[in-house]
Design a protein around this motif. Structure first.
Motif, mmCIF file in Angstrom:
data_model
loop_
_atom_site.group_PDB
_atom_site.id
_atom_site.type_symbol
_atom_site.label_atom_id
_atom_site.label_comp_id
_atom_site.label_asym_id
_atom_site.label_seq_id
_atom_site.Cartn_x
_atom_site.Cartn_y
_atom_site.Cartn_z
ATOM 1 N N ASP A 42 -2.650 -19.830 -1.209
ATOM 2 C CA ASP A 42 -3.085 -19.499 0.151
ATOM 3 C C ASP A 42 -2.836 -17.998 0.399
ATOM 4 N N PRO A 43 -3.782 -17.297 1.005
ATOM 5 C CA PRO A 43 -3.616 -15.845 1.188
ATOM 6 C C PRO A 43 -2.754 -15.435 2.382
ATOM 7 N N THR A 44 -2.137 -16.407 3.056
ATOM 8 C CA THR A 44 -1.313 -16.066 4.227
ATOM 9 C C THR A 44 -0.179 -15.103 3.861
ATOM 10 N N GLY A 45 0.489 -15.350 2.737
ATOM 11 C CA GLY A 45 1.635 -14.508 2.321
ATOM 12 C C GLY A 45 1.232 -13.058 2.090
ATOM 13 N N PRO A 46 0.234 -12.806 1.209
ATOM 14 C CA PRO A 46 -0.145 -11.401 0.999
ATOM 15 C C PRO A 46 -0.673 -10.737 2.261
ATOM 16 N N ARG A 47 -1.353 -11.500 3.104
ATOM 17 C CA ARG A 47 -1.844 -10.893 4.358
ATOM 18 C C ARG A 47 -0.668 -10.502 5.250
ATOM 19 N N GLU A 48 0.354 -11.349 5.270
ATOM 20 C CA GLU A 48 1.535 -11.011 6.076
ATOM 21 C C GLU A 48 2.192 -9.722 5.550
ATOM 22 N N ILE A 49 2.253 -9.593 4.222
ATOM 23 C CA ILE A 49 2.849 -8.376 3.641
ATOM 24 C C ILE A 49 2.028 -7.152 4.056
ATOM 25 N N ALA A 50 0.700 -7.255 3.954
ATOM 26 C CA ALA A 50 -0.161 -6.116 4.316
ATOM 27 C C ALA A 50 0.061 -5.721 5.776
ATOM 28 N N ARG A 51 0.169 -6.742 6.620
ATOM 29 C CA ARG A 51 0.371 -6.475 8.054
ATOM 30 C C ARG A 51 1.724 -5.796 8.278
ATOM 31 N N ARG A 52 2.760 -6.332 7.627
ATOM 32 C CA ARG A 52 4.106 -5.771 7.838
ATOM 33 C C ARG A 52 4.209 -4.340 7.312
ATOM 34 N N LEU A 53 3.468 -4.025 6.267
ATOM 35 C CA LEU A 53 3.515 -2.659 5.723
ATOM 36 C C LEU A 53 2.498 -1.743 6.392
ATOM 37 N N ASP A 54 1.622 -2.351 7.189
ATOM 38 C CA ASP A 54 0.585 -1.579 7.875
ATOM 39 C C ASP A 54 -0.294 -0.816 6.867
ATOM 40 N N ILE A 55 -0.660 -1.506 5.807
ATOM 41 C CA ILE A 55 -1.550 -0.944 4.780
ATOM 42 C C ILE A 55 -2.712 -1.938 4.618
ATOM 43 N N PRO A 56 -3.961 -1.456 4.616
ATOM 44 C CA PRO A 56 -5.089 -2.386 4.478
ATOM 45 C C PRO A 56 -5.023 -3.167 3.155
ATOM 46 N N SER A 57 -5.432 -4.428 3.192
ATOM 47 C CA SER A 57 -5.367 -5.298 2.005
ATOM 48 C C SER A 57 -6.043 -4.676 0.802
ATOM 49 N N GLN A 58 -7.185 -4.010 1.034
ATOM 50 C CA GLN A 58 -7.950 -3.455 -0.093
ATOM 51 C C GLN A 58 -7.180 -2.376 -0.836
ATOM 52 N N GLU A 59 -6.102 -1.884 -0.247
ATOM 53 C CA GLU A 59 -5.349 -0.820 -0.920
ATOM 54 C C GLU A 59 -4.170 -1.352 -1.736
ATOM 55 N N PHE A 60 -4.110 -2.701 -1.868
ATOM 56 C CA PHE A 60 -3.035 -3.319 -2.642
ATOM 57 C C PHE A 60 -3.488 -3.710 -4.042
ATOM 58 N N LEU A 61 -2.625 -3.423 -5.019
ATOM 59 C CA LEU A 61 -2.717 -4.042 -6.329
ATOM 60 C C LEU A 61 -1.848 -5.289 -6.269
ATOM 61 N N TYR A 62 -2.280 -6.341 -6.938
ATOM 62 C CA TYR A 62 -1.473 -7.552 -6.981
ATOM 63 C C TYR A 62 -1.261 -7.896 -8.448
ATOM 64 N N LEU A 63 -0.023 -7.823 -8.912
ATOM 65 C CA LEU A 63 0.277 -8.099 -10.319
ATOM 66 C C LEU A 63 0.934 -9.470 -10.455
ATOM 67 N N GLY A 64 0.306 -10.339 -11.228
ATOM 68 C CA GLY A 64 0.863 -11.677 -11.433
ATOM 69 C C GLY A 64 0.501 -12.215 -12.795
ATOM 70 N N ASP A 65 1.122 -13.340 -13.155
ATOM 71 C CA ASP A 65 0.939 -13.845 -14.525
ATOM 72 C C ASP A 65 0.217 -15.184 -14.585
ATOM 73 N N SER A 66 -0.322 -15.662 -13.456
ATOM 74 C CA SER A 66 -0.939 -16.995 -13.504
ATOM 75 C C SER A 66 -2.243 -17.039 -12.709
ATOM 76 N N ASP A 67 -2.990 -18.123 -12.934
ATOM 77 C CA ASP A 67 -4.228 -18.329 -12.183
ATOM 78 C C ASP A 67 -3.957 -18.330 -10.672
ATOM 79 N N VAL A 68 -2.842 -18.945 -10.285
ATOM 80 C CA VAL A 68 -2.481 -19.001 -8.856
ATOM 81 C C VAL A 68 -2.401 -17.590 -8.269
ATOM 82 N N ASP A 69 -1.825 -16.675 -9.026
ATOM 83 C CA ASP A 69 -1.695 -15.297 -8.538
ATOM 84 C C ASP A 69 -3.055 -14.619 -8.396
#
Ligand SMILES: O=C(O)COP(=O)(O)O
Length: 217
Positions: A146-173
């Motif tokens: 669910d994208p709620t978590g990353p969206r909350e992080i973007a909001r708390r950092l006040d950085i637009p979502s498109q400016e985030f890299l997301y590094l993970g090791d699984s399909d879920v990520d």
């Protein structure tokens, strides 16, 4: 496009937690007379939270809600005693985090590990670096993908979502990153395969942590 902030998955991306997770769950299984699993099997049990890990590890014909709930509580007790026995950061992670810190890149952790264990692990193994947000599994909030978590992080950092890299090791990520409109980057040193990462939508896959720097502002 260069990215301004990074969200990291925890298990299988920053930290190799597999043995402590496997040992804890195998003890729960052994105590109940159920078959245990080789550590390698846990690569596929981890990633969708500890309730799912416990359910996947239980014998198929024994899976029911009451037993699963009992084993989940037992797993939490075991992991509480074992979470830092064999866990360690992956090779190359400290160089990556040092370099991102030098660039003033904002960093956050997003994991399906319970919040309490996520904070313990970051404090014990990653205390040299500042993570602006550490988000684990919390009651009442949906877990990845669910994208709620990353969206909350973007909001708390006040950085637009498109400016985030997301590094993970699984399909879920990868699915989580795509749902949150962030760039999904697959870590090939973790628990899952390159094939899984690409099929789930990884735009890049990297074999060594510092390769991420190429995409950072
Ligand atoms: O599923 C878990 O418990 C944790 O997995 P994650 O850190 O890869 O999100």
């Amino acid at each position: 496009m260069k990215y301004k902030a990074v969200i990291f998955d925890l298990d299988g991306t920053l930290l190799d937690t597999i043995e402590d997770l496997a040992d804890s769950m195998n003890r729960v299984l052994h105590d109940r007379g159920f078959p245990t699993h080789p550590t390698e099997a846990f690569r596929y049990f981890v990633g969708s939270g500890i309730a799912m890990l416990v359910s996947r590890a239980l014998p198929l014909d024994k899976r029911n809600d009451t037993l699963a709930a009992d084993c989940l509580e037992a797993f939490k007790r075991e992991y509480n005693c074992n979470w830092n026995k064999k866990t360690k950061p992956y090779k190359g992670v400290s160089e990556l985090l040092d370099a991102l810190t030098a660039k003033h890149t904002k960093m956050a952790v997003l994991t399906n590990k319970p919040q309490h264990f996520a904070e313990l692990c970051v404090r014990e193994f990653l205390s040299n670096w500042k993570f602006a947000v550490i988000l684990g599994q919390r009651d009442g909030f949906p877990i990845k993908p669910d994208p709620t978590g990353p969206r909350e992080i973007a909001r708390r950092l006040d950085i637009p979502s498109q400016e985030f890299l997301y590094l993970g090791d699984s399909d879920v990520d990868m699915i989580t990153a795509i749902g949150a409109n962030m760039l999904p980057v697959g870590a090939m040193w973790g628990f899952r395969s390159k094939k899984e990462l690409l099929e789930a939508g990884a735009v890049k896959v990297i074999g060594w942590p510092t390769e991420l720097l190429e995409f950072v502002d």
